[in-house]
Design a protein around this motif. Structure first.
Motif, PDB file in Angstrom:
ATOM      1  N   GLU A  51      54.574 -61.485   5.507  1.00  0.00           N
ATOM      2  CA  GLU A  51      53.261 -60.828   5.518  1.00  0.00           C
ATOM      3  C   GLU A  51      52.528 -60.995   4.186  1.00  0.00           C
ATOM      4  O   GLU A  51      51.310 -61.147   4.163  1.00  0.00           O
ATOM      5  N   LYS A  89      51.224 -64.569   4.218  1.00  0.00           N
ATOM      6  CA  LYS A  89      50.094 -64.673   5.142  1.00  0.00           C
ATOM      7  C   LYS A  89      48.829 -64.090   4.519  1.00  0.00           C
ATOM      8  O   LYS A  89      47.759 -64.698   4.567  1.00  0.00           O
ATOM      9  N   GLU A 132      45.398 -66.199   3.778  1.00  0.00           N
ATOM     10  CA  GLU A 132      44.148 -65.790   4.428  1.00  0.00           C
ATOM     11  C   GLU A 132      43.076 -65.428   3.412  1.00  0.00           C
ATOM     12  O   GLU A 132      41.897 -65.672   3.648  1.00  0.00           O
ATOM     13  N   VAL A 164      46.641 -68.571  10.247  1.00  0.00           N
ATOM     14  CA  VAL A 164      47.950 -68.436   9.612  1.00  0.00           C
ATOM     15  C   VAL A 164      48.882 -67.681  10.562  1.00  0.00           C
ATOM     16  O   VAL A 164      48.543 -66.599  11.035  1.00  0.00           O
ATOM     17  N   GLN A 165      50.036 -68.279  10.831  1.00  0.00           N
ATOM     18  CA  GLN A 165      51.020 -67.679  11.736  1.00  0.00           C
ATOM     19  C   GLN A 165      52.346 -67.514  11.010  1.00  0.00           C
ATOM     20  O   GLN A 165      52.796 -68.431  10.327  1.00  0.00           O
ATOM     21  N   VAL A 166      52.977 -66.345  11.182  1.00  0.00           N
ATOM     22  CA  VAL A 166      54.323 -66.110  10.654  1.00  0.00           C
ATOM     23  C   VAL A 166      55.281 -66.311  11.822  1.00  0.00           C
ATOM     24  O   VAL A 166      55.172 -65.645  12.846  1.00  0.00           O
ATOM     25  N   ARG A 177      51.701 -72.620   9.496  1.00  0.00           N
ATOM     26  CA  ARG A 177      52.806 -71.821  10.018  1.00  0.00           C
ATOM     27  C   ARG A 177      53.745 -71.481   8.872  1.00  0.00           C
ATOM     28  O   ARG A 177      54.194 -72.356   8.148  1.00  0.00           O
TER      29      ARG A 177
END
Length: 90
Positions: free
Chosen positions: A40, A43, A47, A55-57, A74
């Motif tokens: 987090e 991310k 961002e 943006v993906q975790v 990612r």
């Protein structure tokens, strides 16, 4: 007119995208400084620095699509939610 079209085509071939279209390509970009952060935190940092990116975790070992997208990053995290590899565009 023909010379004008030829000139524009040559300009596109030899110029960087940022020169011609006014943007900087993110293709191939890496963020090794995010390794070890929580997913987090990483991310949020991406961002903030690059608001146009998706943006993906993603937990390590998860299934995901294999398409390549220059507007996506990612972030792969381990079982402790720590970034375990440098996130990259794609």
């Amino acid at each position: 007119m023909r010379f004008h079209n030829l000139f524009l085509a040559l300009l596109l071939l030899i110029s960087s995208p940022s020169m011609v279209f006014g943007f900087q390509s993110m293709e191939g970009k890496l963020w090794p400084d995010l390794v070890g952060m929580s997913g987090e935190e990483a991310k949020a940092k991406l961002e903030e620095e690059h608001p146009g990116l998706t943006v993906q975790v993603i937990p390590e070992g998860s299934m995901m699509t294999m398409d390549y997208r220059t507007d996506r990053v990612r972030i792969m995290v381990d079982g402790e939610n720590k970034v375990n590899a440098a996130p990259r565009v794609g």
